[in-house]
Design an enzyme around this catalytic site. Sequence first.
Site, mmCIF file in Angstrom:
data_model
loop_
_atom_site.group_PDB
_atom_site.id
_atom_site.type_symbol
_atom_site.label_atom_id
_atom_site.label_comp_id
_atom_site.label_asym_id
_atom_site.label_seq_id
_atom_site.Cartn_x
_atom_site.Cartn_y
_atom_site.Cartn_z
ATOM 1 C CD GLU A 292 -0.980 1.144 3.617
ATOM 2 O OE1 GLU A 292 -2.049 1.297 3.196
ATOM 3 O OE2 GLU A 292 -0.487 1.134 4.603
ATOM 4 C CG ASN A 293 2.930 2.628 2.950
ATOM 5 O OD1 ASN A 293 2.789 1.992 3.803
ATOM 6 N ND2 ASN A 293 1.923 3.710 2.523
ATOM 7 C CG HIS B 295 -1.580 5.154 2.988
ATOM 8 N ND1 HIS B 295 -1.855 6.330 3.125
ATOM 9 C CD2 HIS B 295 -0.987 4.600 3.941
ATOM 10 C CE1 HIS B 295 -1.328 6.808 4.246
ATOM 11 N NE2 HIS B 295 -0.788 6.011 4.844
#
Length: 258
Positions: free
Chosen positions: A39-40, A68
């Site tokens: 997600e990053n 995110h």
Amino acid sequence: MKLLFIGDIVGKPGREAVAAVVPKLRAERGIDFVIANAENAAAGAGITSIIAGTLLESGVDGITLGDHVWDQKGFERDIVDLKCVCRPANLPEGNPGRDHLIIEKNGFRLLVFTVLGRSFMGLKAECPFLGADRLLQKQAGQFDGALVEIHAEATSEKQALGWHLAGRATAVLGTHTHVATADDSILRGHTAFQCDVGMTGPHESVLGREIAPVVGRFLDGLPRRFEVATGDNRLSATLVEFGSDGRATAVERVSIKN
């Protein structure tokens, strides 16, 4: 069988660590499944379809996401076509994308899904306990073992979910805080557990970001741009061994410098 779960991939350094370490580690340790939270992965915030493709080419079988998930513009459209990517399962029903994956290797069907915690988390989500119960019940008979990722801030919430699912999941593993915890264990019912798998990316950092601007923000409160750091790049993961019945027999923290 062996499952490698990779903790939050942060930016280009994290992606490079995956590409450099996963193929070799997979061959050396005889790993059957590789799942990664990404997600990053796009400049430290969100993911794109192109990046998802590069991670799959690096030897990742399935990609999970967290709070995110929608940070990259247009990803809410792209996720629909990404068969090996799932968004958190306890987001509202109107959210696009798959709420779980079932990955099959050597006749074993691994159910993979993420639930978001609600303590100190901003994204709207239903109860992670009820959400996990619902999905496990809905997919009953369709899987042989389950990896449940708890993407949450509070260790108490993560531990509580681990005990709640003990004996029903192969592994309950945490992400989100980017700091690996030393509580890897086998809970009753042969469920592997760890509060947080840690971060894959630059460890000479503050949670993957350049140190100086973060320290400056704490000192004077002024806004700054937090760029992804580059030093001391590592892959952080957890390796779970389990039988054909989906019951975990061993769990091991993994940290490898790129």
